[in-house]
Design a protein around this motif. Structure first.
Motif, PDB file in Angstrom:
ATOM      1  N   HIS A   1       0.830  -1.203   0.000  1.00  0.00           N
ATOM      2  CA  HIS A   1       0.000   0.000   0.000  1.00  0.00           C
ATOM      3  C   HIS A   1       0.867   1.256   0.000  1.00  0.00           C
ATOM      4  O   HIS A   1       0.565   2.236  -0.703  1.00  0.00           O
ATOM      5  N   LEU A   2       1.937   1.246   0.773  1.00  0.00           N
ATOM      6  CA  LEU A   2       2.838   2.397   0.808  1.00  0.00           C
ATOM      7  C   LEU A   2       3.527   2.593  -0.536  1.00  0.00           C
ATOM      8  O   LEU A   2       3.705   3.736  -0.992  1.00  0.00           O
ATOM      9  N   ARG A   3       3.914   1.512  -1.190  1.00  0.00           N
ATOM     10  CA  ARG A   3       4.521   1.612  -2.521  1.00  0.00           C
ATOM     11  C   ARG A   3       3.512   2.209  -3.514  1.00  0.00           C
ATOM     12  O   ARG A   3       3.870   3.052  -4.350  1.00  0.00           O
ATOM     13  N   ALA A   4       2.275   1.755  -3.435  1.00  0.00           N
ATOM     14  CA  ALA A   4       1.250   2.264  -4.354  1.00  0.00           C
ATOM     15  C   ALA A   4       1.018   3.755  -4.140  1.00  0.00           C
ATOM     16  O   ALA A   4       0.900   4.525  -5.101  1.00  0.00           O
ATOM     17  N   ALA A   5       0.946   4.176  -2.879  1.00  0.00           N
ATOM     18  CA  ALA A   5       0.748   5.594  -2.586  1.00  0.00           C
ATOM     19  C   ALA A   5       1.936   6.414  -3.062  1.00  0.00           C
ATOM     20  O   ALA A   5       1.774   7.532  -3.583  1.00  0.00           O
ATOM     21  N   ALA A   6       3.140   5.876  -2.897  1.00  0.00           N
ATOM     22  CA  ALA A   6       4.332   6.582  -3.359  1.00  0.00           C
ATOM     23  C   ALA A   6       4.348   6.711  -4.874  1.00  0.00           C
ATOM     24  O   ALA A   6       4.745   7.749  -5.420  1.00  0.00           O
ATOM     25  N   THR A   7       3.901   5.678  -5.573  1.00  0.00           N
ATOM     26  CA  THR A   7       3.870   5.721  -7.034  1.00  0.00           C
ATOM     27  C   THR A   7       2.914   6.793  -7.530  1.00  0.00           C
ATOM     28  O   THR A   7       3.220   7.537  -8.472  1.00  0.00           O
TER      29      THR A   7
ATOM     30  N   GLY B   1      19.876  -3.253   3.442  1.00  0.00           N
ATOM     31  CA  GLY B   1      20.026  -1.799   3.421  1.00  0.00           C
ATOM     32  C   GLY B   1      18.671  -1.143   3.428  1.00  0.00           C
ATOM     33  O   GLY B   1      17.947  -1.184   4.425  1.00  0.00           O
ATOM     34  N   CYS B   2      18.301  -0.552   2.296  1.00  0.00           N
ATOM     35  CA  CYS B   2      16.962   0.039   2.228  1.00  0.00           C
ATOM     36  C   CYS B   2      16.481   0.080   0.788  1.00  0.00           C
ATOM     37  O   CYS B   2      17.260   0.004  -0.160  1.00  0.00           O
ATOM     38  N   GLU B   3      15.177   0.191   0.639  1.00  0.00           N
ATOM     39  CA  GLU B   3      14.505   0.376  -0.642  1.00  0.00           C
ATOM     40  C   GLU B   3      13.918   1.777  -0.659  1.00  0.00           C
ATOM     41  O   GLU B   3      13.236   2.181   0.269  1.00  0.00           O
ATOM     42  N   ARG B   4      14.215   2.515  -1.693  1.00  0.00           N
ATOM     43  CA  ARG B   4      13.658   3.856  -1.838  1.00  0.00           C
ATOM     44  C   ARG B   4      12.298   3.754  -2.518  1.00  0.00           C
ATOM     45  O   ARG B   4      12.186   3.251  -3.640  1.00  0.00           O
ATOM     46  N   LEU B   5      11.249   4.204  -1.839  1.00  0.00           N
ATOM     47  CA  LEU B   5       9.897   4.050  -2.372  1.00  0.00           C
ATOM     48  C   LEU B   5       9.574   5.097  -3.426  1.00  0.00           C
ATOM     49  O   LEU B   5       8.705   4.859  -4.269  1.00  0.00           O
ATOM     50  N   ASN B   6      10.213   6.254  -3.368  1.00  0.00           N
ATOM     51  CA  ASN B   6       9.973   7.310  -4.359  1.00  0.00           C
ATOM     52  C   ASN B   6      11.075   7.282  -5.409  1.00  0.00           C
ATOM     53  O   ASN B   6      12.257   7.227  -5.079  1.00  0.00           O
ATOM     54  N   ARG B   7      10.662   7.347  -6.679  1.00  0.00           N
ATOM     55  CA  ARG B   7      11.626   7.256  -7.770  1.00  0.00           C
ATOM     56  C   ARG B   7      11.517   8.415  -8.747  1.00  0.00           C
ATOM     57  O   ARG B   7      12.141   8.389  -9.807  1.00  0.00           O
TER      58      ARG B   7
END
Length: 332
Positions: free
Chosen positions: A106-112, A313-319
């Protein structure tokens, strides 16, 4: 609301105390079957005392919502004078701080959605010149809704020129002018989970003196902070990574807020990415990384992405692109 509406959750049951007008709605929209109601003209604290006796909480330890109105916490204290009180976050923070895969989706979708709108808005270029901050904020919010967002995460920030030097400026009737750096901070909600990202753009014309160097410094600080994220490090280490870059570039005293905040069911929640927070990062934690530089009466710059801590490490949700020029492509 101004009426007394409480949800009591004990180890054994959940009970609503609510105005009669909400009886049918609560039954239809929640899984709670026990609903005690009071009518306008009644004293709700009378029913509150009765319910407290039934639940055996009149002398217990009550955890209240962190943002409960003071009038209601005062009524609870007066109705249950033998009880002790704490904050619900004492119990809930550790349950919520690591997101599972459903929440991350859901957070990935909102970020997209936010990324797509950010790119579209920044591609307006010279067409944005002459709009007021409020008009551009309205355009952003309309596009978020059309792209599938159910609501905005918070009041949209459009800070042009000197207004951008105020980190929590929202938007006004100031007209966007050629050469204005414009801070664009917004997000939307998908399946109850919000996004939150910030970019700073000059829609047309030449930016003011010093802007390009400051923007480069903020971007370098953000990248350094993102590189620092990994399981086991303290939250404050991410803050230090961003702050060290801006100190070295001469902007340390112009970075006047924390580097980030957790995001989940709320757009601001733990973990907070700030000096003094020794909480160790764990996989599944989601937070913003948003260093900024603010020059009073001149301009502001902020670049913000959400990241999720992974095993490595980490995944950046905003691209979306992090450049200050109007853009149409994808970021690195």
């Amino acid at each position: 609301m101004e009426r007394h509406l409480f949800l009591f959750v004990t180890a054994d049951e959940a009970v609503f105390l609510a105005p009669t007008m909400y009886d049918t709605q609560l039954a239809a929209e929640t899984p709670v079957s026990s609903i005690r109601t009071w009518d306008d003209g009644d004293d709700p604290t009378t029913l509150l005392a009765t319910l407290g006796d039934e639940l055996g909480i009149e002398s217990g330890h009550l955890l209240v919502d962190d943002r409960m109105w003071a009038r209601f916490t005062q009524d609870l204290r007066e109705t249950f004078p033998e009880a002790t009180f704490g904050l619900a976050s004492q119990l809930l923070n550790d349950l919520r701080i690591r997101k599972d895969e459903r929440e991350l989706d859901h957070l990935r979708a909102a970020a997209t959605v936010a990324d797509d709108v950010s790119t579209a808005i920044r591609s307006l270029g010279a067409d944005a010149i002459g709009l007021t901050e409020t008009e551009l904020a309205d355009e952003i919010e309309n596009r978020l809704s059309a792209a599938g967002g159910s609501s905005v995460s918070f009041e949209t920030v459009v800070g042009s020129g000197p207004n951008g030097a105020r980190p929590h400026h929202r938007h006004t009737d100031r007209t966007i002018q050629r050469g204005d750096p414009v801070v664009l901070d917004f997000g939307t909600v998908v399946e109850s989970y919000p996004s939150d990202q910030t970019r700073t753009v000059v829609f047309a014309g030449d930016p003011p003196a010093g802007f390009e160097d400051a923007h480069d410094a903020v971007l370098a600080a953000q990248k350094a902070a993102i590189r620092a994220v990994e399981p086991g490090i303290e939250a404050q280490a991410v803050d230090h990574a961003a702050r060290n870059v801006l100190d070295e570039r001469g902007y340390g005293d112009r970075f006047i807020h924390r580097t980030g905040h957790g995001v989940g069911l709320e757009v601001h929640e733990p973990p907070y990415i700030t000096d003094g927070n020794d909480r160790e990062l764990e996989p599944g934690m989601v937070f913003s990384i948003e260093p900024g530089v603010y020059l009073d009466d001149e301009f502001g710059i902020r670049i913000e992405d959400l990241v999720v801590v992974t095993d490595e490490g980490c995944e950046r949700l905003n691209r979306s692109p992090r450049t200050w020029e109007p853009v149409t492509g994808a970021d690195d």
